[in-house]
Design a protein around this motif. Sequence first.
Motif, short mmCIF file in Angstrom:
data_model
loop_
_atom_site.label_atom_id
_atom_site.label_comp_id
_atom_site.label_asym_id
_atom_site.label_seq_id
_atom_site.Cartn_x
_atom_site.Cartn_y
_atom_site.Cartn_z
N THR B 123 0.85 -1.31 -0.06
CA THR B 123 0.07 -0.10 0.01
C THR B 123 0.96 1.20 -0.17
OG1 THR B 123 -1.29 -1.23 1.43
CG2 THR B 123 -1.97 0.91 1.04
N GLY B 124 1.78 1.38 0.75
CA GLY B 124 2.62 2.39 0.82
C GLY B 124 3.40 2.50 -0.35
N LEU B 125 3.99 1.46 -1.13
CA LEU B 125 4.71 1.67 -2.31
C LEU B 125 3.60 2.14 -3.54
CD1 LEU B 125 6.94 -1.31 -2.96
CD2 LEU B 125 7.47 1.38 -3.32
N LEU B 126 2.44 1.72 -3.54
CA LEU B 126 1.50 2.34 -4.65
C LEU B 126 1.18 3.50 -4.30
CD1 LEU B 126 -0.87 -0.75 -4.73
CD2 LEU B 126 0.70 0.08 -6.25
N LEU B 127 1.07 4.12 -3.04
CA LEU B 127 0.43 5.48 -2.74
C LEU B 127 1.56 6.24 -3.06
CD1 LEU B 127 -1.39 5.16 0.59
CD2 LEU B 127 -2.22 5.82 -1.61
N LEU B 128 3.06 5.96 -2.48
CA LEU B 128 4.18 6.71 -2.82
C LEU B 128 4.38 7.09 -4.55
CD1 LEU B 128 6.21 8.02 -0.84
CD2 LEU B 128 7.63 5.96 -1.63
N GLY B 129 4.27 5.91 -5.12
CA GLY B 129 4.46 5.99 -6.62
C GLY B 129 3.22 7.01 -7.10
N GLN B 130 2.02 6.86 -6.65
CA GLN B 130 0.75 7.56 -7.04
C GLN B 130 0.99 9.12 -7.03
OE1 GLN B 130 -1.05 5.82 -9.13
NE2 GLN B 130 -1.87 8.10 -9.95
N ILE B 131 1.63 9.47 -5.88
CA ILE B 131 1.82 10.69 -5.23
C ILE B 131 2.93 11.28 -6.00
CG2 ILE B 131 2.44 12.17 -3.34
CD1 ILE B 131 0.93 10.44 -1.56
N SER B 132 4.02 10.70 -6.14
CA SER B 132 5.17 11.03 -6.62
C SER B 132 5.30 11.11 -8.38
CB SER B 132 6.47 10.51 -6.22
OG SER B 132 6.55 9.34 -6.82
N GLY B 133 4.39 10.44 -9.00
CA GLY B 133 4.35 10.22 -10.44
C GLY B 133 4.96 9.08 -10.90
N TRP B 134 5.76 8.48 -10.10
CA TRP B 134 6.39 7.13 -10.31
C TRP B 134 7.95 7.43 -10.84
CZ3 TRP B 134 4.42 2.71 -8.69
CH2 TRP B 134 3.22 2.68 -8.49
N THR B 135 7.90 8.51 -11.67
CA THR B 135 9.29 8.63 -12.21
C THR B 135 9.68 10.03 -12.00
OG1 THR B 135 8.46 8.95 -14.37
CG2 THR B 135 9.62 6.81 -14.03
N THR B 136 11.00 10.42 -11.70
CA THR B 136 11.51 11.74 -11.47
C THR B 136 12.78 11.66 -12.28
OG1 THR B 136 12.60 11.01 -9.25
CG2 THR B 136 10.56 11.92 -9.26
N GLY B 137 13.42 10.95 -12.84
CA GLY B 137 14.51 10.90 -13.66
C GLY B 137 14.72 11.76 -14.93
N ALA B 138 15.77 11.98 -15.53
CA ALA B 138 16.06 12.83 -16.75
C ALA B 138 15.85 11.81 -17.69
CB ALA B 138 17.25 13.30 -16.74
N PRO B 139 15.10 12.05 -18.73
CA PRO B 139 14.58 11.14 -19.95
C PRO B 139 16.02 10.86 -20.93
CG PRO B 139 13.83 13.45 -20.32
CD PRO B 139 14.41 13.37 -18.92
N HIS B 140 15.93 10.02 -21.65
CA HIS B 140 17.05 9.34 -22.55
C HIS B 140 18.40 9.69 -22.04
CE1 HIS B 140 15.48 12.76 -24.77
NE2 HIS B 140 14.39 12.24 -24.79
N VAL B 141 18.98 9.22 -20.87
CA VAL B 141 20.31 9.48 -20.60
C VAL B 141 21.31 8.50 -21.14
CG1 VAL B 141 21.93 9.45 -18.48
CG2 VAL B 141 19.54 10.19 -18.23
N ALA B 142 20.93 7.19 -21.40
CA ALA B 142 21.82 6.25 -22.08
C ALA B 142 21.14 5.92 -23.32
CB ALA B 142 21.58 4.88 -21.29
N GLY B 143 20.53 6.90 -23.99
CA GLY B 143 20.39 6.50 -25.46
C GLY B 143 18.46 6.44 -25.48
N ARG B 144 18.02 7.07 -26.65
CA ARG B 144 16.52 6.63 -26.88
C ARG B 144 16.24 5.26 -26.86
NH1 ARG B 144 14.43 11.98 -28.26
NH2 ARG B 144 12.58 10.91 -27.96
N ALA B 145 14.89 4.89 -26.40
CA ALA B 145 14.62 3.66 -26.72
C ALA B 145 13.55 3.58 -27.82
CB ALA B 145 13.68 2.99 -25.33
N VAL B 146 13.10 4.53 -28.29
CA VAL B 146 12.41 4.74 -29.37
C VAL B 146 12.67 5.36 -30.70
CG1 VAL B 146 9.83 5.21 -30.15
CG2 VAL B 146 10.35 4.29 -27.73
N SER B 147 13.23 4.69 -31.51
CA SER B 147 13.68 5.32 -32.98
C SER B 147 13.07 4.72 -34.19
CB SER B 147 15.02 5.62 -32.82
OG SER B 147 15.65 4.39 -33.00
N ASN B 148 13.63 4.85 -35.15
CA ASN B 148 13.09 4.10 -36.26
C ASN B 148 14.08 2.86 -36.49
OD1 ASN B 148 15.59 5.43 -36.96
ND2 ASN B 148 14.86 6.63 -38.58
N GLN B 149 14.99 2.85 -35.78
CA GLN B 149 15.74 1.64 -35.64
C GLN B 149 14.93 0.53 -34.88
OE1 GLN B 149 19.65 3.17 -34.15
NE2 GLN B 149 20.51 2.10 -35.47
#
Lengths: 101, 222
Positions: B123-149
């Motif tokens: 319950t704590g994890l679900l609530l915490l994730g919901q409050i914090s919006g699950w992710t707070t990191g910077a996007p595509h640090v190690a390279g993009r996951a979605v491209s035409n490749q």
Amino acid sequence: MSVNPDWYLGLSVVLFSIGALGVLIRRNVLVMFMCIELMLNAANLAFVTFARMLDDIGGQVLVFFVLVVAAAEVVVGLGIVVAMFRRRATATADDLHLMKG
Amino acid sequence: MTGLLGGLATASTAVHPTAADVGVFAVAAALVLAGAIGVVSSRNPVHAALMLIMTLFGVAVLFVAQHDSFLAAVQVIVYAGAIVVLFLFVIMFLGVDRRENIALEPLRVQRPLAIGLVLLATTGLLLLGQISGWTTGAPHVAGRAVSNQSNVALLGRSVYTTYLFPFEATAALLVIAVVGAVVLARRPSETSPSETSQSETSQSETSQSETSPSETEEGARP
């Protein structure tokens, strides 16, 4: 577009909890190992979802490494179970009290 | 589960998923959860291993649903094809494929305590994730996951450039695991002198110099 990532992460949390519960309440060592696999899979699912949310390939690479580490862990763990079974003829964690005074 | 319902409410701003997407997710999630509960609650270890296959397959379906086809294939081949087979092999090898009484619990407090703690943490994890919006990191640090490749090309390039050192360390880890498994699986009387058979081992070692090796090996076998 796929389903909202929050749902995947919620499912991952629930799967991890079931795995943790299994490790805590089951006494068969082999079933405890399977529950550890459940928890690793929950982490994998969360990594893939984070990779999609942040558009970052790093999450998927990490899943790749988790798979390899899980394979190594299972090999060594089952080796330990076999060695333990040879000495004690039991696969129950409660019967392992060699360190007890 | 309240967090999930809240997540549905916030999903309206994103691109709306089709009915097929929702259906695939629902079926796969049901497979995953049913398999996980089956692993925890089945009395026979063989049934638990088969339930584990169901869970792993459901997770693979969820990987495909997130456009991660390579890892889904690896999941099925390595997990369901190798790891669970190894589990089943050890279960059959040890002969523990019989029902056990899971109602028996020597520590009375442990089971309610474990269930309570796990429910609290979930319950704590679900609530915490919901409050914090699950992710707070910077996007595509190690390279993009979605491209035409393709997914495999992106993953392979990342493994062999950015993550080359962890990849090599993984190779070392696998070698160590294989050596460890071989050492562990050897006969106890030949490898580790235990506290019970230490005197026997030293005796057999001294007698090995006198008798022929084949005879000693026969005698050392239990």
